[in-house]
Design a protein around this motif. Structure first.
Motif, PDB file in Angstrom:
ATOM      1  N   ASP A  78      -3.513  -1.187   4.336  1.00 53.88           N
ATOM      2  CA  ASP A  78      -4.603  -1.505   3.410  1.00 53.88           C
ATOM      3  C   ASP A  78      -5.404  -2.671   3.973  1.00 53.88           C
ATOM      4  O   ASP A  78      -4.890  -3.781   4.123  1.00 53.88           O
ATOM      5  CB  ASP A  78      -4.029  -1.857   2.042  1.00 53.88           C
ATOM      6  CG  ASP A  78      -5.124  -2.144   1.020  1.00 53.88           C
ATOM      7  OD1 ASP A  78      -6.317  -1.973   1.362  1.00 53.88           O
ATOM      8  OD2 ASP A  78      -4.787  -2.536  -0.113  1.00 53.88           O
ATOM      9  N   PRO A  81       0.822  -1.215   0.000  1.00 53.20           N
ATOM     10  CA  PRO A  81       0.000   0.000   0.000  1.00 53.20           C
ATOM     11  C   PRO A  81       0.853   1.261   0.000  1.00 53.20           C
ATOM     12  O   PRO A  81       1.947   1.297   0.554  1.00 53.20           O
ATOM     13  CB  PRO A  81      -0.800  -0.125   1.299  1.00 53.20           C
ATOM     14  CG  PRO A  81       0.043  -0.955   2.194  1.00 53.20           C
ATOM     15  CD  PRO A  81       0.756  -1.932   1.307  1.00 53.20           C
ATOM     16  N   VAL A  82       0.329   2.275  -0.637  1.00 55.84           N
ATOM     17  CA  VAL A  82       0.969   3.589  -0.636  1.00 55.84           C
ATOM     18  C   VAL A  82       0.227   4.531   0.314  1.00 55.84           C
ATOM     19  O   VAL A  82       0.839   5.343   0.998  1.00 55.84           O
ATOM     20  CB  VAL A  82       1.009   4.163  -2.058  1.00 55.84           C
ATOM     21  CG1 VAL A  82       1.635   5.562  -2.060  1.00 55.84           C
ATOM     22  CG2 VAL A  82       1.772   3.233  -2.988  1.00 55.84           C
ATOM     23  N   ASP A  83      -1.094   4.398   0.343  1.00 53.79           N
ATOM     24  CA  ASP A  83      -1.936   5.196   1.246  1.00 53.79           C
ATOM     25  C   ASP A  83      -2.868   4.240   1.991  1.00 53.79           C
ATOM     26  O   ASP A  83      -3.084   3.090   1.582  1.00 53.79           O
ATOM     27  CB  ASP A  83      -2.768   6.221   0.474  1.00 53.79           C
ATOM     28  CG  ASP A  83      -1.885   7.238  -0.234  1.00 53.79           C
ATOM     29  OD1 ASP A  83      -0.980   7.788   0.422  1.00 53.79           O
ATOM     30  OD2 ASP A  83      -2.120   7.467  -1.451  1.00 53.79           O
ATOM     31  N   ASP A  84      -3.425   4.752   3.072  1.00 57.17           N
ATOM     32  CA  ASP A  84      -4.400   3.959   3.824  1.00 57.17           C
ATOM     33  C   ASP A  84      -5.626   3.688   2.954  1.00 57.17           C
ATOM     34  O   ASP A  84      -6.107   4.581   2.235  1.00 57.17           O
ATOM     35  CB  ASP A  84      -4.828   4.698   5.096  1.00 57.17           C
ATOM     36  CG  ASP A  84      -3.675   4.856   6.081  1.00 57.17           C
ATOM     37  OD1 ASP A  84      -2.743   4.044   6.019  1.00 57.17           O
ATOM     38  OD2 ASP A  84      -3.730   5.788   6.913  1.00 57.17           O
ATOM     39  N   SER A  85      -6.131   2.470   3.035  1.00 57.70           N
ATOM     40  CA  SER A  85      -7.306   2.085   2.236  1.00 57.70           C
ATOM     41  C   SER A  85      -8.262   1.291   3.116  1.00 57.70           C
ATOM     42  O   SER A  85      -7.905   0.226   3.631  1.00 57.70           O
ATOM     43  CB  SER A  85      -6.875   1.249   1.024  1.00 57.70           C
ATOM     44  OG  SER A  85      -7.999   0.859   0.270  1.00 57.70           O
ATOM     45  N   HIS A  89      -1.428   2.946  13.325  1.00 59.83           N
ATOM     46  CA  HIS A  89      -0.718   4.223  13.265  1.00 59.83           C
ATOM     47  C   HIS A  89      -0.390   4.743  14.665  1.00 59.83           C
ATOM     48  O   HIS A  89       0.660   5.387  14.864  1.00 59.83           O
ATOM     49  CB  HIS A  89      -1.563   5.256  12.507  1.00 59.83           C
ATOM     50  CG  HIS A  89      -1.477   5.137  11.025  1.00 59.83           C
ATOM     51  ND1 HIS A  89      -0.371   5.533  10.307  1.00 59.83           N
ATOM     52  CD2 HIS A  89      -2.363   4.643  10.113  1.00 59.83           C
ATOM     53  CE1 HIS A  89      -0.573   5.317   9.019  1.00 59.83           C
ATOM     54  NE2 HIS A  89      -1.788   4.769   8.878  1.00 59.83           N
ATOM     55  N   THR A 117       0.650  -3.792   5.164  1.00 57.01           N
ATOM     56  CA  THR A 117       1.194  -2.562   5.734  1.00 57.01           C
ATOM     57  C   THR A 117       2.524  -2.200   5.077  1.00 57.01           C
ATOM     58  O   THR A 117       3.241  -3.076   4.582  1.00 57.01           O
ATOM     59  CB  THR A 117       1.407  -2.714   7.259  1.00 57.01           C
ATOM     60  OG1 THR A 117       2.389  -3.741   7.490  1.00 57.01           O
ATOM     61  CG2 THR A 117       0.106  -3.077   7.953  1.00 57.01           C
ATOM     62  N   ARG A 137       3.653   3.726   7.550  1.00 49.85           N
ATOM     63  CA  ARG A 137       3.381   4.667   6.471  1.00 49.85           C
ATOM     64  C   ARG A 137       1.957   4.506   5.919  1.00 49.85           C
ATOM     65  O   ARG A 137       1.277   5.490   5.669  1.00 49.85           O
ATOM     66  CB  ARG A 137       4.387   4.457   5.341  1.00 49.85           C
ATOM     67  CG  ARG A 137       5.808   4.890   5.673  1.00 49.85           C
ATOM     68  CD  ARG A 137       6.694   4.748   4.442  1.00 49.85           C
ATOM     69  NE  ARG A 137       8.056   5.177   4.706  1.00 49.85           N
ATOM     70  CZ  ARG A 137       8.480   6.435   4.616  1.00 49.85           C
ATOM     71  NH1 ARG A 137       7.632   7.374   4.237  1.00 49.85           N
ATOM     72  NH2 ARG A 137       9.750   6.733   4.863  1.00 49.85           N
ATOM     73  N   ALA A 138       1.540   3.259   5.706  1.00 55.78           N
ATOM     74  CA  ALA A 138       0.209   3.030   5.122  1.00 55.78           C
ATOM     75  C   ALA A 138      -0.264   1.632   5.509  1.00 55.78           C
ATOM     76  O   ALA A 138       0.537   0.730   5.761  1.00 55.78           O
ATOM     77  CB  ALA A 138       0.242   3.187   3.599  1.00 55.78           C
TER      78      ALA A 138
END
Length: 440
Positions: free
Chosen positions: A125, A95-99, A115, A135, A122-123
């Motif tokens: 999913d 993942p690059v961003d939280d999803s 977090h 993660t 960092r992110a």
């Protein structure tokens, strides 16, 4: 315009069921949202916190390596027993961003807890269909990907509890509705008995149910008995009055018929005939149709019979006009026949032509009698229906020796059928239009 009032049930069973079911549904929603959701979110945060401790230990060992290869070896050695899959460098699905899915409340709790517990996170999913939490975590050697089975971080969805709760609610609703129906049935029986008595029928009824319903039932039975005694006494009185009045009138007619015919005897005979007509009209008004029961009949046949009788008497009456699907109905035949005779007689007295129309609808039956006479002014129509009312000479319902009871008798007959008498202006002939609306 459809309003909430039109959507609500109109029957007592439907309203009682709504009162019973609506609170249960609201309680179900409140319990599901306020208790179950909060409870399982709390459990999810606790389980995720335990996994975060394992991740922190893994990151500590990973960072203690002297090189990237040694760090990877340490992570693999520790990740296996902890059921954490480490990918270094991160794979294409990292993942690059939280999803998080929109309605995934426990997934949102997982991401927030990770977090909070792992600053290097960092992110995360949690939207995958394979029930895996992916993660991306920052380390001194670069980002790594750590995948953990979601069952270790999230409580199992409360399907069993929800199903059990719904089934129990349905069962309790059925049981409650069964007992509620037993409580409402006496009220429905009371309404049925009262409606039947209003139609001149007597059906078996015994007060049952709660104390208040029993009290209302006993009051109805006592009232019905008093009304029936009064009707019986009135009929006995009318029989005596009819006999006592008709006997001297008959003797007078016989004596006048034996007298020499001259102007005085003809006037006396006309007076006797008028007195007999007055007596008949008074008795018809007082007698009403309280003792007549309803029977299955053809409304069109009744109207046709009245038209043929009027034609035999010299009246000009158009053919019967029927609208809607003609069908049989339960009516007081003699009462409806008498009402139509009154309306048609008035129409022919005040006009040269009359017409009867019959309209069928799902819930009403309308007999309409129209003439080409002067009609009744709108301001006097309500007064014309009252008994013993004489209107002006232009439209006198007592013309021909009446006493102003024809429309009143018709209105009573319509009311006994759950309907009403309406007076207006004719659409075809332009005179008075009298509609006798009966409930089917």
């Amino acid at each position: 315009m459809i309003t909430l009032k039109h959507l609500l049930p109109r029957g007592i069973y439907g309203r009682a069921a709504l009162i019973l079911v609506l609170p249960i549904v609201i309680i179900q929603l409140v319990v599901s949202m306020a208790f179950i959701q909060r409870h399982y979110e709390g459990v999810t945060r606790q389980m995720t916190g335990g996994v975060a401790i394992d991740l922190a230990y893994l990151l500590q060992e990973f960072g203690a390596g002297s090189s990237a290869e040694e760090a990877r070896a340490r992570a693999d050695a520790i990740g296996g027993p902890l059921q954490i899959t480490v990918t270094f460098p991160p794979g294409p699905f990292a993942p690059v961003d939280d999803s998080v899915a929109i309605l995934d409340f426990s997934g949102r709790a997982i991401v927030e807890t990770l977090h909070a517990e792992i600053p290097e996170m960092r992110a995360a999913d949690v939207s995958g269909d394979d029930r895996t939490v992916r993660t991306r975590i920052a380390t001194p050697f670069g980002d790594i990907q750590a995948d953990i089975a979601r069952r270790r971080m999230s409580a199992t969805n409360p399907h069993q509890l929800l199903v059990l709760m719904v089934l129990t609610s349905v069962l309790m609703t059925v049981i409650s509705f069964f007992f509620l129906r037993r409580q409402l049935r006496p009220i429905a029986k009371l309404a049925e008995a009262a409606e039947a008595f209003g139609r001149g029928e007597r059906i078996a009824y015994r007060p049952r149910g709660a104390l208040e319903v029993r009290a209302a039932g006993r009051a109805f039975v006592e009232m019905r008995d008093r009304i029936e005694r009064q009707i019986e006494q009135r009929m006995l009185m009318l029989s005596g009055v009819s006999h006592d009045l008709r006997t001297p009138l008959t003797r007078m007619r016989l004596a006048l018929s034996l007298m020499p015919e001259d102007e005085d005897s003809r006037d006396l005979q006309a007076d006797v005939i008028q007195m007999e007509r007055l007596v008949d009209e008074f008795l018809a008004f007082v007698r009403g149709d309280a003792t007549e029961g309803e029977e299955d009949c053809d409304p069109a046949a009744i109207a046709t019979e009245v038209i043929q009788a009027a034609r035999r008497g010299g009246g000009t009456v158009a053919d019967l006009v029927v609208t809607g699907v003609s069908r049989r109905a339960k009516l007081r035949v003699q009462g409806v026949h008498r009402a139509l005779e009154n309306l048609l007689g008035n129409a022919l007295r005040h006009g040269s032509m009359a017409q009867i129309s019959l309209s069928f609808s799902p819930h009403t039956l309308v007999f309409a009698v129209e003439d080409n006479g002067p009609g009744i002014p709108e301001s006097e129509r309500e007064k014309a229906v009252q008994p013993f009312t004489r209107l002006g000479s232009a439209r006198d319902p007592n013309q021909g020796g009446g006493v102003g009871l024809g429309l009143s008798i018709t209105a009573d007959i319509a009311a006994s059928h759950g309907g009403a008498l309406w007076l207006g202006t004719g659409r075809d002939l332009g005179g008075l239009r009298a509609e006798m609306r009966l409930r089917r």
